[in-house]
Each structure stands twice: as C-alpha cells, then as structure tokens.
Design a protein around this motif. Sequence first.
Motif, PDB file in Angstrom:
ATOM      1  N   VAL A 266       0.869  -1.175   0.000  1.00  0.00           N
ATOM      2  CA  VAL A 266       0.000   0.000   0.000  1.00  0.00           C
ATOM      3  C   VAL A 266       0.906   1.226   0.000  1.00  0.00           C
ATOM      4  CG1 VAL A 266      -1.842   1.244   1.176  1.00  0.00           C
ATOM      5  CG2 VAL A 266      -1.736  -1.253   1.327  1.00  0.00           C
ATOM      6  N   THR A 267       0.735   2.094  -0.981  1.00  0.00           N
ATOM      7  CA  THR A 267       1.666   3.204  -1.189  1.00  0.00           C
ATOM      8  C   THR A 267       0.917   4.514  -1.313  1.00  0.00           C
ATOM      9  OG1 THR A 267       3.077   1.687  -2.432  1.00  0.00           O
ATOM     10  CG2 THR A 267       3.562   4.022  -2.632  1.00  0.00           C
ATOM     11  N   TYR A 268       1.571   5.578  -0.855  1.00  0.00           N
ATOM     12  CA  TYR A 268       1.063   6.933  -1.034  1.00  0.00           C
ATOM     13  C   TYR A 268       2.093   7.739  -1.818  1.00  0.00           C
ATOM     14  CZ  TYR A 268      -0.388  11.722   0.009  1.00  0.00           C
ATOM     15  OH  TYR A 268      -0.764  13.035  -0.101  1.00  0.00           O
ATOM     16  N   GLY A 269       1.623   8.420  -2.888  1.00  0.00           N
ATOM     17  CA  GLY A 269       2.506   9.231  -3.703  1.00  0.00           C
ATOM     18  C   GLY A 269       1.848  10.525  -4.129  1.00  0.00           C
ATOM     19  N   GLU A 270       2.662  11.495  -4.494  1.00  0.00           N
ATOM     20  CA  GLU A 270       2.168  12.797  -4.932  1.00  0.00           C
ATOM     21  C   GLU A 270       2.874  13.211  -6.213  1.00  0.00           C
ATOM     22  OE1 GLU A 270       2.924  15.413  -1.680  1.00  0.00           O
ATOM     23  OE2 GLU A 270       1.259  14.652  -0.460  1.00  0.00           O
ATOM     24  N   VAL A 271       2.094  13.733  -7.186  1.00  0.00           N
ATOM     25  CA  VAL A 271       2.659  14.207  -8.441  1.00  0.00           C
ATOM     26  C   VAL A 271       1.661  15.138  -9.118  1.00  0.00           C
ATOM     27  CG1 VAL A 271       1.793  12.205  -9.742  1.00  0.00           C
ATOM     28  CG2 VAL A 271       3.747  13.494 -10.608  1.00  0.00           C
ATOM     29  N   ASN A 272       2.154  16.244  -9.685  1.00  0.00           N
ATOM     30  CA  ASN A 272       1.317  17.209 -10.417  1.00  0.00           C
ATOM     31  C   ASN A 272       0.144  17.728  -9.591  1.00  0.00           C
ATOM     32  OD1 ASN A 272       2.972  16.756 -12.633  1.00  0.00           O
ATOM     33  ND2 ASN A 272       1.584  15.282 -13.582  1.00  0.00           N
ATOM     34  N   GLY A 273       0.346  17.881  -8.288  1.00  0.00           N
ATOM     35  CA  GLY A 273      -0.733  18.352  -7.429  1.00  0.00           C
ATOM     36  C   GLY A 273      -1.751  17.293  -7.075  1.00  0.00           C
ATOM     37  N   LEU A 274      -1.539  16.064  -7.535  1.00  0.00           N
ATOM     38  CA  LEU A 274      -2.430  14.946  -7.247  1.00  0.00           C
ATOM     39  C   LEU A 274      -1.835  14.078  -6.152  1.00  0.00           C
ATOM     40  CD1 LEU A 274      -3.072  14.051 -10.969  1.00  0.00           C
ATOM     41  CD2 LEU A 274      -4.818  14.928  -9.429  1.00  0.00           C
ATOM     42  N   SER A 275      -2.704  13.390  -5.424  1.00  0.00           N
ATOM     43  CA  SER A 275      -2.274  12.486  -4.360  1.00  0.00           C
ATOM     44  C   SER A 275      -2.864  11.113  -4.626  1.00  0.00           C
ATOM     45  CB  SER A 275      -2.731  13.002  -2.995  1.00  0.00           C
ATOM     46  OG  SER A 275      -2.231  14.306  -2.758  1.00  0.00           O
ATOM     47  N   PHE A 276      -2.012  10.108  -4.668  1.00  0.00           N
ATOM     48  CA  PHE A 276      -2.455   8.767  -5.028  1.00  0.00           C
ATOM     49  C   PHE A 276      -2.226   7.774  -3.898  1.00  0.00           C
ATOM     50  CE2 PHE A 276      -1.141  10.816  -8.977  1.00  0.00           C
ATOM     51  CZ  PHE A 276      -2.272  10.636  -9.758  1.00  0.00           C
ATOM     52  N   ILE A 277      -3.208   6.904  -3.715  1.00  0.00           N
ATOM     53  CA  ILE A 277      -3.036   5.716  -2.889  1.00  0.00           C
ATOM     54  C   ILE A 277      -3.123   4.522  -3.829  1.00  0.00           C
ATOM     55  CG2 ILE A 277      -4.069   4.258  -1.114  1.00  0.00           C
ATOM     56  CD1 ILE A 277      -4.929   6.827   0.316  1.00  0.00           C
ATOM     57  N   ILE A 278      -2.074   3.740  -3.857  1.00  0.00           N
ATOM     58  CA  ILE A 278      -2.000   2.590  -4.764  1.00  0.00           C
ATOM     59  C   ILE A 278      -1.907   1.322  -3.924  1.00  0.00           C
ATOM     60  CG2 ILE A 278      -0.705   1.489  -6.629  1.00  0.00           C
ATOM     61  CD1 ILE A 278       0.389   4.265  -7.345  1.00  0.00           C
ATOM     62  N   VAL A 279      -2.856   0.429  -4.120  1.00  0.00           N
ATOM     63  CA  VAL A 279      -2.894  -0.833  -3.382  1.00  0.00           C
ATOM     64  C   VAL A 279      -2.700  -1.975  -4.367  1.00  0.00           C
ATOM     65  CG1 VAL A 279      -4.238  -2.329  -1.870  1.00  0.00           C
ATOM     66  CG2 VAL A 279      -4.481   0.157  -1.685  1.00  0.00           C
ATOM     67  N   ILE A 280      -1.722  -2.809  -4.094  1.00  0.00           N
ATOM     68  CA  ILE A 280      -1.469  -3.993  -4.923  1.00  0.00           C
ATOM     69  C   ILE A 280      -1.439  -5.200  -4.009  1.00  0.00           C
ATOM     70  CG2 ILE A 280       0.190  -5.150  -6.432  1.00  0.00           C
ATOM     71  CD1 ILE A 280       1.016  -2.432  -7.464  1.00  0.00           C
ATOM     72  N   MET A 281      -2.250  -6.212  -4.321  1.00  0.00           N
ATOM     73  CA  MET A 281      -2.381  -7.373  -3.465  1.00  0.00           C
ATOM     74  C   MET A 281      -2.100  -8.664  -4.239  1.00  0.00           C
ATOM     75  SD  MET A 281      -5.726  -6.449  -1.117  1.00  0.00           S
ATOM     76  CE  MET A 281      -5.223  -7.617   0.160  1.00  0.00           C
ATOM     77  N   LYS A 282      -1.461  -9.575  -3.552  1.00  0.00           N
ATOM     78  CA  LYS A 282      -1.143 -10.912  -4.051  1.00  0.00           C
ATOM     79  C   LYS A 282      -0.373 -10.834  -5.366  1.00  0.00           C
ATOM     80  CE  LYS A 282      -2.910 -15.573  -3.841  1.00  0.00           C
ATOM     81  NZ  LYS A 282      -4.071 -16.458  -3.615  1.00  0.00           N
ATOM     82  N   ALA A 283       0.805 -10.270  -5.302  1.00  0.00           N
ATOM     83  CA  ALA A 283       1.695 -10.166  -6.458  1.00  0.00           C
ATOM     84  C   ALA A 283       2.927 -11.026  -6.226  1.00  0.00           C
ATOM     85  CB  ALA A 283       2.103  -8.713  -6.670  1.00  0.00           C
ATOM     86  N   GLY A 284       3.671 -11.245  -7.309  1.00  0.00           N
ATOM     87  CA  GLY A 284       4.909 -12.005  -7.209  1.00  0.00           C
ATOM     88  C   GLY A 284       6.012 -11.180  -6.581  1.00  0.00           C
ATOM     89  N   GLN A 285       7.130 -11.830  -6.326  1.00  0.00           N
ATOM     90  CA  GLN A 285       8.241 -11.154  -5.664  1.00  0.00           C
ATOM     91  C   GLN A 285       8.759  -9.997  -6.507  1.00  0.00           C
ATOM     92  OE1 GLN A 285      11.474 -13.739  -4.696  1.00  0.00           O
ATOM     93  NE2 GLN A 285      12.597 -12.192  -3.524  1.00  0.00           N
ATOM     94  N   GLY A 286       8.859  -8.808  -5.894  1.00  0.00           N
ATOM     95  CA  GLY A 286       9.359  -7.621  -6.580  1.00  0.00           C
ATOM     96  C   GLY A 286       8.345  -6.926  -7.462  1.00  0.00           C
ATOM     97  N   LYS A 287       7.220  -7.580  -7.746  1.00  0.00           N
ATOM     98  CA  LYS A 287       6.225  -7.007  -8.666  1.00  0.00           C
ATOM     99  C   LYS A 287       5.487  -5.825  -8.051  1.00  0.00           C
ATOM    100  CE  LYS A 287       7.002  -9.984 -11.945  1.00  0.00           C
ATOM    101  NZ  LYS A 287       7.654  -9.562 -13.211  1.00  0.00           N
ATOM    102  N   THR A 288       5.356  -5.810  -6.731  1.00  0.00           N
ATOM    103  CA  THR A 288       4.627  -4.693  -6.106  1.00  0.00           C
ATOM    104  C   THR A 288       5.370  -3.380  -6.310  1.00  0.00           C
ATOM    105  OG1 THR A 288       5.732  -5.244  -4.018  1.00  0.00           O
ATOM    106  CG2 THR A 288       3.505  -6.109  -4.354  1.00  0.00           C
ATOM    107  N   PHE A 289       6.675  -3.388  -6.107  1.00  0.00           N
ATOM    108  CA  PHE A 289       7.468  -2.167  -6.274  1.00  0.00           C
ATOM    109  C   PHE A 289       7.496  -1.725  -7.740  1.00  0.00           C
ATOM    110  CE2 PHE A 289       9.645  -4.411  -2.664  1.00  0.00           C
ATOM    111  CZ  PHE A 289       9.086  -3.638  -1.665  1.00  0.00           C
ATOM    112  N   GLN A 290       7.729  -2.685  -8.605  1.00  0.00           N
ATOM    113  CA  GLN A 290       7.812  -2.374 -10.033  1.00  0.00           C
ATOM    114  C   GLN A 290       6.494  -1.822 -10.559  1.00  0.00           C
ATOM    115  OE1 GLN A 290       9.302  -5.616 -12.444  1.00  0.00           O
ATOM    116  NE2 GLN A 290       8.347  -4.826 -14.297  1.00  0.00           N
ATOM    117  N   SER A 291       5.381  -2.470 -10.215  1.00  0.00           N
ATOM    118  CA  SER A 291       4.067  -2.045 -10.712  1.00  0.00           C
ATOM    119  C   SER A 291       3.676  -0.684 -10.147  1.00  0.00           C
ATOM    120  CB  SER A 291       3.010  -3.087 -10.343  1.00  0.00           C
ATOM    121  OG  SER A 291       3.270  -4.318 -10.990  1.00  0.00           O
TER     122      SER A 291
END
Length: 476
Positions: A266-291
Amino acid sequence: MENTRRMRPHYRAKTMAWRAAFFALMLCVCMCVFYVPVRAEYIGISDPTDVPEPEAKATYVLETTTGICIYGKNAEERLYPASTTKLMTALLIVEEGNLSDVVTFSAHAVNSIPYDSMHISIQPGEQLTLDQVLHAILIQSANEACMGAAEHIFGSVEAFVARMNERATELGAADTHFTNPHGLHDEQHYTTSRDLALIMQEVMKNETLRAVMSKATYTIPPTNKTDKPRYLTNSNRLIHQNGQYYNENIICGKTGFTTPAGNTLVTYGEVNGLSFIIVIMKAGQGKTFQSTSTLIDYFEKSLQIVTVANVFDYAAAVPSANGELVYLQPKEGFTLLSYRDDPMTDLRTEYSIPDMITEPVREGTPLGTISVYSGDRLVGKTEMVARADYGLEAPVVQTTGEISTTPVTTEAEVPRGGGMAQLFRFVLIAGGVVLACFVLYLVVAMISASRYRKRCKRIKNHLYIRERNGSGYDKL
C-alpha cells in the motif's frame, strides 16, 4: 424595347453582400444580448485501458484530492492483507495511545508470534516508548511490537482487535475483518484492495504516521534489556534513494508478505498536485514495487488536477417551504481530475440534494453531493453546501430536508456573468462567426461578379450578331 425592369447582376451582388454583412452584424448583437457563459472545457483522459496493468491479483488506485478511483481490478475480492494490517494497528496507536508512554512487553506479547516471522528481538520485560514501538511496527514490521502495543493500550489483544474492526466499519471498509494486530495468516483475517485504500486514506491524514512511514531507517537506542541499539530498515524499497526501485514521487507505504497472501503493498505518492493511494495485493516477488513505480510514472505523464475557478458554475436551486429558492454550490476548492490528451467536452452533473428545504440553513451547511462526469467516467465529486444563510429568524439546524436517493442528472446551472475564460471563449466564437460571414460575402461577390461578366459577354455577342443581320436593337 421591353418595359420589364430587371435588377442588373452587379446590383444583385451588392445586395447579397449587404445582406450577408447585415446577417453577421445581427448575429453578433444577438450573441451579446443572450450570451450565457459556458464552463471552461477541461482537458481530460485518454482511453483508461492505457493504464498499465499491474501483475497482481487485485489493484486499487485512489486519487485522494478528488476521491476518484482511477483504476480497479478485483477491488472487492477478499484477500489476505499480511503486514498491511499494521496500517490499522498504527492508526489506533496514534488515536488511542500516548506516544510518550513506556510499554513493558509481556511474555505473551513476545512469545505468541512465530520466531521466523518479522520481529526485532524484543525480550519479555523490555521497555520501549510507544513511539519507538510505532517505528518498529511501520518500518521493520515487527510483529511482537504490535502485540505489546495492543496489550498496553486496550489491556488485551482481543479488545484491541475488536476496536480494529469497529474502526474499519467506521471508515467504510465493509469487507474487512481482523483477527490479530499484525497480519499473520488466519482464514478469517481478510480485506480488499478498496478497503485498504480507505484505511490508508485515513492514515495519511495523520502527520505522525506519514512522517514515520517516510523514514528509510530508524535507530532504537539501548533499553533496560540490551546495551546495543537496534537499527531498523524500511521494507518499502520505493523510498530508498540508492535502491533499485526508488521513485521520488513515492512518499511512503507499507509492505506485507505471507505465503497465502503473496506480496502486498500500500503506497502513497504525490505528483502534479495529485495524491495517489496505490494498493497492490497478491503479487509475485518484486512485482509490487515495479508495478507501483510504473503506475505513478504513468500518472505523472497523463494526469493533472483542475480547480474549478467559479463553483457557482455548478450551483443548483432548491425550493424552500416559504417559496424562496435556496442556492447550493460545491465546496470551495472543488477539483476535477484531468487527463491531458482528451478534452472533456461532454460534461454532465448528477446532484443528490434535498427536494425541498424545510428548515433554516446556515451558509456552508452540507446538503448533499454533486458528481461530475465526462461521458460515463466520474471526474469530480464533492459536497453541495448552502451558498448563503436562509430563514435564520428561526433556530438554525445543520441538516434540512430529506436527501434525494435518486440522483438528478442535468447540466450544471450556470449564472450570467462568468470570468475571463468565458469572455475569451465568447470573443473566439464571435470572431469565428464574423470571419465565416466575411468569407461567405467574398464567395457570393465573386460568383455574382463572374456571372455578371459572362452575361455582359453574351449580350455583346448577341448585339454583334443582330447588327450583322440588320435586325436592329429595338427588341433588346
């Protein structure tokens, strides 16, 4: 000579030209008189299928400024959250606890977790401040730290977990159920990617939690049980500046892994004045960071936020019991989510507002919601509030009337007036009309002149032939 009078071609050309000019002038006058400003056209999204799909079982992306879900995949499917459970644990720690408290760890808190799970080797009877415990939970994902915090704040793990479930319900996480404060596997311990986004959204409102999760490292000094410091390293590789997956637009996040849950992030990021929460569940090894990094980079190139300059452009009028009209408008700071390469020209609005105002209302009182769509895609949603005070000679209440359960779909009511954007749009339209009429005038004039020349030539030839035949000119 025939007595019939006919308009000569060059007179007819001049008449048609004057008519075209008069028509253009009248059209401009009518536009000035009856002009009503039109909302600015916001730049919008390209095909949403262009969003890069993460290699995961479930994904949910929430833009928190507008509250819009940008992307969802199996968002309502119940899955195991693993250590992302600790987001709720941390939220309760700052809401219910005192970070300056000293936590004394019981044997149960230390020994009830598997030794091969995440921990920082806390010993029974060891004392840490609750703030240090919070860092151990969010940075090193220490499971025994969760147990100690739960016992310290609520007296028992069971009471703490019960409050976790209550808090999840309060946040609208209806498909979430916790059985422990750390996230180790249990068949009845589950959530969804959508619910995790709602929990993370609440977590991000707390500056303390945001600051702790943003730290790449942290050091716990020696305690009553050890003379060595503990060096903690954040498991979220997206925030390590020299790491393989570092992304400068990522602010913080929480990782999770068990064999049944797979990799969760579960990640929080900010860009271009926007704020994003990105949730990725049940992924392979390293795929969460990459995606996650791929998604945030895509949003940086594709999305922007547009603040509505004049919220009254989206006003709605509701009748009151005394016959007056009560004007409602979106809250100040109303924003629309904009994708750069697709103009949102087909905007429509849906209002969920009272059918009638029956009691006094104070300015700013929430009285429903507005949703703005581009085609079938939601691009903005916020509360509708009273524009001014109404009926304040009677006692003021904060809610009035019954909120309609059936949204009213309409174009937003636009008042006369407007801003520079509307004026500029009008000038462009009026200039275009004048230019079109001028081009029409030139075309008509050229055609008429051409016909006139041809007719003169025919008359000249006809006269020449009759002169040669001696037929005279009396029939011309």
